[in-house]
Write a protein that holds these residues in place. Structure first.
Motif, PDB file in Angstrom:
ATOM      1  N   GLN A  68      -6.096   8.134 -11.790  1.00 50.71           N
ATOM      2  CA  GLN A  68      -5.618   9.490 -11.521  1.00 50.71           C
ATOM      3  C   GLN A  68      -5.399  10.264 -12.825  1.00 50.71           C
ATOM      4  N   SER A  69      -4.980   9.584 -13.898  1.00 52.45           N
ATOM      5  CA  SER A  69      -4.747  10.250 -15.188  1.00 52.45           C
ATOM      6  C   SER A  69      -6.043  10.749 -15.800  1.00 52.45           C
ATOM      7  N   GLN A  70      -7.134   9.992 -15.596  1.00 56.17           N
ATOM      8  CA  GLN A  70      -8.413  10.319 -16.220  1.00 56.17           C
ATOM      9  C   GLN A  70      -9.377  11.009 -15.264  1.00 56.17           C
ATOM     10  N   THR A 126       1.933   9.591  -5.498  1.00 57.26           N
ATOM     11  CA  THR A 126       2.557  10.881  -5.186  1.00 57.26           C
ATOM     12  C   THR A 126       3.539  11.289  -6.286  1.00 57.26           C
ATOM     13  N   ALA A 127       4.345  10.318  -6.725  1.00 56.90           N
ATOM     14  CA  ALA A 127       5.305  10.602  -7.801  1.00 56.90           C
ATOM     15  C   ALA A 127       4.584  10.956  -9.096  1.00 56.90           C
ATOM     16  N   GLN A 128       3.427  10.336  -9.337  1.00 60.78           N
ATOM     17  CA  GLN A 128       2.669  10.635 -10.556  1.00 60.78           C
ATOM     18  C   GLN A 128       2.162  12.069 -10.544  1.00 60.78           C
ATOM     19  N   ARG A 172       0.832  -1.200   0.000  1.00 56.70           N
ATOM     20  CA  ARG A 172       0.000   0.000   0.000  1.00 56.70           C
ATOM     21  C   ARG A 172       0.869   1.253   0.000  1.00 56.70           C
ATOM     22  N   ARG A 173       1.961   1.222   0.799  1.00 60.03           N
ATOM     23  CA  ARG A 173       2.860   2.374   0.840  1.00 60.03           C
ATOM     24  C   ARG A 173       3.521   2.604  -0.520  1.00 60.03           C
ATOM     25  N   LEU A 174       3.866   1.511  -1.220  1.00 54.75           N
ATOM     26  CA  LEU A 174       4.465   1.640  -2.548  1.00 54.75           C
ATOM     27  C   LEU A 174       3.485   2.290  -3.534  1.00 54.75           C
ATOM     28  N   ILE A 175       2.215   1.850  -3.478  1.00 51.47           N
ATOM     29  CA  ILE A 175       1.212   2.411  -4.389  1.00 51.47           C
ATOM     30  C   ILE A 175       0.978   3.881  -4.080  1.00 51.47           C
ATOM     31  N   GLU A 176       0.920   4.226  -2.778  1.00 50.26           N
ATOM     32  CA  GLU A 176       0.746   5.627  -2.402  1.00 50.26           C
ATOM     33  C   GLU A 176       1.928   6.467  -2.867  1.00 50.26           C
ATOM     34  N   GLU A 177       3.119   5.903  -2.706  1.00 48.77           N
ATOM     35  CA  GLU A 177       4.316   6.616  -3.149  1.00 48.77           C
ATOM     36  C   GLU A 177       4.294   6.814  -4.671  1.00 48.77           C
ATOM     37  N   PHE A 178       3.815   5.777  -5.372  1.00 47.76           N
ATOM     38  CA  PHE A 178       3.706   5.868  -6.838  1.00 47.76           C
ATOM     39  C   PHE A 178       2.727   6.974  -7.225  1.00 47.76           C
TER      40      PHE A 178
END
Length: 710
Positions: free
Chosen positions: A237-239, A204-206, A196-202
């Motif tokens: 998030q992109s759409q 944030t980076a996006q 979950r932390r990795l996805i949240e970090e991803f």
């Protein structure tokens, strides 16, 4: 002189003749009396010049030999230098080969040494890694809550924690569930937390568009079972933002282009991610947008326009986005488009037919309402035929002809409106119908157009026009409106043909429905042409009938048989006939076109000739009357020149020649009868005209008619 010769020889181009001319000119100029010819002086000059040229040749030959020798020596010198360079080059190649062998030998030894070092270091690294994992595993195997290790608590070491927990999770899957159930639960919990932390970090980076960080996290998450959640989070998030205000189509292609570049850099499987990205647009965004736009079906015309626009724009969008799809998904966008519009396309054909029927019916009602005309069944054909029969037999007119004040009840504007509606319907039909149903749907729409435009409008107007044509042989000059009907009918038929060629035939060509279309159209056109021919025939008959009756009642016997000498002018009856016929000819030429025009004009002229010919047969002519008849025929000839018909012109020329038989002296009858114009006519025709002369009884027993009346 030698230098002067050299300058002349070096000029380009050098001409021998010009050189001799200049030499001769110089020799003559050097002599005192240059006007006389001096052959001896010229001979001496030529001899001396030849000697000088030989000397010059020897010098030039010597110079060439010296230059050739110098060139040969220089060539030998360069050849020696090239040989030395080739020897040095070969020596360099040998040295390079030896050096390459030494480098390969050293590289082989280095690679062997590296392999030995790796063989020694790999077990050691694995042992260290195993020891590290065992230490972490011991924490999860211990009873009680998990002691949070620094690696899991430090956000900066998230990548390292992900690597550890992923390996621990893989190991825990092989542990037996009995004694290690609690430990497996702890590992899974920590696994989910790190994931979950990795996805949240991803995410944030996006948001900050940190491509390198996104690529690193995506690579780590590809080893986790929640990798698809990472892809879904990216797509969502992109759409999230609106594409382009109210019009969703404008922003989709730029959006896909922008994110396709990012996806290629971030994800290891960019084609699969991009396909899912586009799939999400179609299944969620476009589907919802289409459902909202097509929700209201109360206004069928607006609904059909919206359906066509959405479907066509979606197809164009699919074409634009195909570049981002993998070759495996070639047909995916087409299938997605069909899924979006399936429910609406199923009932499209029925709604289109219903809408076109309503539009055409409304246009017709509005037109007849504007004319304040109540449309009735056209069943008066038999009645008119009876009226004609009674009028012909009893010489009475039993009923007045209804001409509606000259109204044709044909409207080019109405036809254009109907054709525009049909064109729009056929355009939608061509796009929204599937390949199997397209020909049938196009034929249905074409049938609707033909029903309202041709049957209920044009055919109805033709029937009214036929009824409005005056009866033949009336005393009053007929008011003819059917020619206007012909003109407007031709315009409407041309417009219909244009629409059929551009919109109907492309839908049915090379299909079984094409023969059905051709058959229906041929039957319809034959019906229209039959009624047009019938109306034109009646109109011509009405005019020619009036000419016959008018001449019968208004042409006085004394016009052609005056009792006293009168001025040689055309008769009043003739002038009146010509005056009335000229506007008719103009109207015919204005309203009829193509080959039909020439046929109608020729028919009109031949009938007019027959009536005038028969009319003249009822008269008696003296000399003054014959002059009047010739003037009348000349007026008729001037009138029929506007017909541009060779046959009609020839007929009236013959009639003019026959009228000359009424005027010429008896002794000249033989000469006129054997002239170019009358020679090929039947003798009975000539005799009939001669018998119209008032002096025929006197001359018939003479030799003037020998060979004519026999």
């Amino acid at each position: 002189m030698l230098s002067q010769y050299m300058e002349e020889f070096e000029q380009e181009p050098f001409e021998v003749g010009e050189f001799i001319e200049r030499l001769t000119w110089r020799t003559n100029n050097e002599l005192q009396n240059s006007e006389d010819f001096h052959p001896v002086a010229l001979h001496d000059t030529f001899i001396q010049t030849i000697k000088d040229l030989k000397i010059l040749q020897e010098k030039q030959q010597s110079k060439c030999e010296r230059l050739e020798e110098s060139l040969r020596q220089e060539k030998e010198s360069h050849a020696k230098k090239i040989a030395k360079l080739q020897e040095r080059h070969q020596t360099a190649i040998d040295v390079f080969g030896q050096l390459d062998e030494k480098i390969n030998s050293v590289a082989g030894k280095i690679m062997h040494l590296g392999e030995q070092l790796e063989n020694v270091n790999t077990p050691r690294s694995r042992s260290v890694e195993a020891q590290k994992l065992l230490n972490f595993m011991a924490e999860f195997l211990a009873a009680g809550p998990v002691i949070v290790n620094d690696i899991f608590a430090d956000a900066a070491r998230l990548s390292e924690a992900a690597d550890v927990i992923q390996k621990l999770y893989a190991i825990s899957q092989d542990l037996p569930p009995g004694n290690f159930a609690e430990s497996k639960r702890k590992i899974e919990k920590k696994y989910d937390e790190v994931e979950r932390r990795l996805i949240e970090e991803f995410a944030t980076a996006q948001k900050s568009e940190d491509i390198e960080r996104m690529k690193t996290l995506a690579q780590i998450l590809s080893q986790f079972k929640g990798y698809t959640q990472c892809v879904d989070a990216y797509i969502e998030q992109s759409q999230m933002q609106p594409y382009s205000g109210k019009d969703i189509f404008i922003g989709i292609v730029p959006l896909c282009k922008h994110h396709y570049e990012i996806i290629q850099k971030v994800f290891a499987n960019p084609q699969q991610v991009m396909s899912k990205f586009i799939l999400n647009i179609y299944q969620l965004k476009l589907h919802q947008y289409a459902m909202t736009k097509l929700e209201d079906k109360k206004d069928e015309e607006k609904y059909l326009r919206t359906l066509y626009e959405l479907y066509s724009r979606t197809l164009k969008l699919s074409t634009d986005l195909q570049v981002y799809m993998s070759t495996i998904d070639d047909d995916l966008l087409h299938k997605l488009t069909q899924q979006i519009f399936m429910k609406h396309l199923a009932g499209y054909a029925e709604m289109e037919s219903k809408c076109l029927t309503a539009k055409c019916s409304t246009e017709l009602e509005k037109f007849y309402a504007s004319k304040k005309h109540q449309k009735t069944a056209t069943t008066k054909g038999f009645r008119r035929n009876m009226e004609v029969l009674i009028a012909t037999r009893a010489n009475i007119n039993i009923a007045a002809i209804e001409d509606y004040g000259g109204e044709t009840f044909l409207s080019e504007e109405l036809a254009i409106n109907m054709l525009q509606e049909a064109k729009a319907s056929l355009k939608r039909c061509r796009l929204l119908s599937n390949e199997a149903e397209l020909p049938g749907n196009a034929i249905k729409l074409n049938d609707i157009l033909l029903r309202f435009l041709m049957h209920e409008h044009v055919d109805y107007a033709l029937e009214l026009g036929l009824q409005a044509v005056p009866l033949a042989e009336g005393r009053v000059f007929p008011q003819l409106y059917f020619f206007d009907v012909v003109q407007k009918t031709n315009i409407i038929v041309h417009l219909l043909d244009k629409l059929c060629h551009t919109s109907v035939i492309p839908c049915v060509s090379n299909t079984p429905k094409y023969s059905d279309y051709v058959f229906k159209k041929r039957i319809l056109m034959e019906q229209i042409e039959t009624k047009l021919d019938q109306g034109l025939d009646r109109s011509i008959s009405a005019v020619i009938g009036w000419v016959k009756v008018y001449l019968q009642y208004e042409q006085k016997k004394t016009d052609y048989k005056p009792e006293t000498d009168v001025d040689t002018i055309s008769s009043a009856a003739c002038l009146q006939v010509v005056q009335n016929l000229q506007p008719v000819i103009v109207q015919i030429k204005k309203c009829v076109d193509g080959e039909n025009l020439q046929n109608v004009l020729t028919e009109f002229g031949t009938r007019l000739h027959r009536v005038i010919y028969d009319h003249l047969q009822t008269m008696q002519f003296n000399t003054a009357g014959a002059m009047c008849a010739i003037c009348d025929v000349n007026e008729y000839r001037k009138c029929i020149r506007e017909l541009d018909s060779t046959l009609v012109t020839q007929l009236f020329d013959i009639l003019h020649a026959l009228c000359n038989l009424l005027l010429v002296k008896p002794q000249n009858l033989q000469e006129v009868c054997t002239g170019d114009t009358l020679n090929y006519l039947d003798k009975s025709v000539v005799r009939q005209f001669i018998q119209l002369r008032t002096d025929f009884r006197i001359i018939k027993n003479t030799n003037y008619l020998k060979g004519i009346i026999e």
